[in-house]
Design a protein around this motif. Structure first.
Motif, PDB file in Angstrom:
ATOM      1  N   THR A 196       0.835  -1.207   0.000  1.00 62.26           N
ATOM      2  CA  THR A 196       0.000   0.000   0.000  1.00 62.26           C
ATOM      3  C   THR A 196       0.864   1.250   0.000  1.00 62.26           C
ATOM      4  O   THR A 196       0.599   2.200  -0.751  1.00 62.26           O
ATOM      5  N   LEU A 197       1.898   1.259   0.830  1.00 57.45           N
ATOM      6  CA  LEU A 197       2.817   2.400   0.873  1.00 57.45           C
ATOM      7  C   LEU A 197       3.490   2.607  -0.478  1.00 57.45           C
ATOM      8  O   LEU A 197       3.563   3.744  -0.967  1.00 57.45           O
ATOM      9  N   ILE A 198       3.953   1.541  -1.093  1.00 58.46           N
ATOM     10  CA  ILE A 198       4.603   1.650  -2.406  1.00 58.46           C
ATOM     11  C   ILE A 198       3.630   2.195  -3.438  1.00 58.46           C
ATOM     12  O   ILE A 198       3.966   3.106  -4.206  1.00 58.46           O
ATOM     13  N   PHE A 199       2.400   1.683  -3.451  1.00 59.97           N
ATOM     14  CA  PHE A 199       1.400   2.166  -4.409  1.00 59.97           C
ATOM     15  C   PHE A 199       1.056   3.625  -4.154  1.00 59.97           C
ATOM     16  O   PHE A 199       0.861   4.398  -5.103  1.00 59.97           O
ATOM     17  N   ASP A 200       0.962   4.026  -2.878  1.00 63.94           N
ATOM     18  CA  ASP A 200       0.669   5.427  -2.564  1.00 63.94           C
ATOM     19  C   ASP A 200       1.790   6.351  -3.041  1.00 63.94           C
ATOM     20  O   ASP A 200       1.524   7.437  -3.569  1.00 63.94           O
ATOM     21  N   ILE A 201       3.024   5.932  -2.857  1.00 62.44           N
ATOM     22  CA  ILE A 201       4.157   6.751  -3.320  1.00 62.44           C
ATOM     23  C   ILE A 201       4.158   6.851  -4.840  1.00 62.44           C
ATOM     24  O   ILE A 201       4.368   7.939  -5.403  1.00 62.44           O
ATOM     25  N   ILE A 202       3.912   5.747  -5.517  1.00 63.35           N
ATOM     26  CA  ILE A 202       3.859   5.776  -6.986  1.00 63.35           C
ATOM     27  C   ILE A 202       2.738   6.696  -7.451  1.00 63.35           C
ATOM     28  O   ILE A 202       2.917   7.482  -8.383  1.00 63.35           O
ATOM     29  N   TYR A 203       1.573   6.626  -6.787  1.00 63.61           N
ATOM     30  CA  TYR A 203       0.470   7.511  -7.171  1.00 63.61           C
ATOM     31  C   TYR A 203       0.819   8.973  -6.923  1.00 63.61           C
ATOM     32  O   TYR A 203       0.500   9.838  -7.748  1.00 63.61           O
ATOM     33  N   ALA A 204       1.465   9.255  -5.801  1.00 67.21           N
ATOM     34  CA  ALA A 204       1.835  10.642  -5.499  1.00 67.21           C
ATOM     35  C   ALA A 204       2.791  11.205  -6.545  1.00 67.21           C
ATOM     36  O   ALA A 204       2.774  12.404  -6.832  1.00 67.21           O
ATOM     37  N   ARG A 205       3.633  10.354  -7.118  1.00 64.59           N
ATOM     38  CA  ARG A 205       4.606  10.806  -8.130  1.00 64.59           C
ATOM     39  C   ARG A 205       4.020  10.832  -9.541  1.00 64.59           C
ATOM     40  O   ARG A 205       4.456  11.625 -10.364  1.00 64.59           O
ATOM     41  N   SER A 206       3.038   9.952  -9.823  1.00 58.11           N
ATOM     42  CA  SER A 206       2.573   9.824 -11.208  1.00 58.11           C
ATOM     43  C   SER A 206       1.164  10.345 -11.452  1.00 58.11           C
ATOM     44  O   SER A 206       0.820  10.637 -12.595  1.00 58.11           O
ATOM     45  N   ALA A 207       0.315  10.402 -10.423  1.00 59.52           N
ATOM     46  CA  ALA A 207      -1.097  10.791 -10.537  1.00 59.52           C
ATOM     47  C   ALA A 207      -1.890   9.848 -11.432  1.00 59.52           C
ATOM     48  O   ALA A 207      -2.934  10.219 -11.973  1.00 59.52           O
ATOM     49  N   GLU A 208      -1.433   8.624 -11.569  1.00 58.11           N
ATOM     50  CA  GLU A 208      -2.173   7.604 -12.316  1.00 58.11           C
ATOM     51  C   GLU A 208      -3.151   6.944 -11.348  1.00 58.11           C
ATOM     52  O   GLU A 208      -2.743   6.308 -10.372  1.00 58.11           O
ATOM     53  N   VAL A 209      -4.445   7.077 -11.615  1.00 55.58           N
ATOM     54  CA  VAL A 209      -5.500   6.670 -10.688  1.00 55.58           C
ATOM     55  C   VAL A 209      -5.444   5.175 -10.364  1.00 55.58           C
ATOM     56  O   VAL A 209      -5.814   4.755  -9.269  1.00 55.58           O
TER      57      VAL A 209
END
Length: 136
Positions: free
Chosen positions: A20-33
């Motif tokens: 979950t943390l990894i996915f949240d960081i990736i989303y914060a950097r990419s804005a891919e829903v």
């Protein structure tokens, strides 16, 4: 039997919460829903798998094993409980619109993972303390 179920299920939520943390960081950097939706599923499954070991731990530490439970066991219980509370708040944050999730979801994920990491270190240090006998 309870110890076997506990030892089997206890590490599973940690993996879900780290993912979950990894996915949240990736989303914060990419804005891919897609990443924030995946994180919402991961935190939910992590919470589902976290309930059973905590109930077993509750009975072992606080109800039946009061004389045999150590300070490390109690600290592990509280750290896991606080991590679960943070993950519940994180699940509610993930139920929002994807653009309203960051940065709260990242901070809650970090808090959850740090609390669980400390709990795992406490138990590992207790098991490897000199003079202790490990019962198998």
């Amino acid at each position: 039997m309870a110890n076997a179920v506990y030892e089997l299920l206890n590490p599973v939520p940690f993996g879900f919460f780290v993912a979950t943390l990894i996915f949240d960081i990736i989303y914060a950097r990419s804005a891919e829903v897609m990443w924030v939706k995946g994180a919402a599923w991961l935190v939910t499954f992590g919470l589902l798998f976290a309930v059973i070991p905590r109930l077993i731990n509750l009975v072992q530490v606080w109800i039946t094993g009061r004389r045999y439970s150590t300070t490390a066991d109690k600290l592990d219980f509280w750290l896991n409980l606080f991590a679960i509370v943070a993950a519940i708040f994180n699940a509610f944050v993930h139920s929002r619109d994807a653009y309203a999730v960051v940065p709260t979801s990242v901070w809650l994920s970090v808090c959850t993972v740090i609390l669980l990491s400390i709990a795992h270190v406490v138990i590992a240090a207790q098991r490897s303390a000199p003079g202790d006998v490990i019962h198998e």
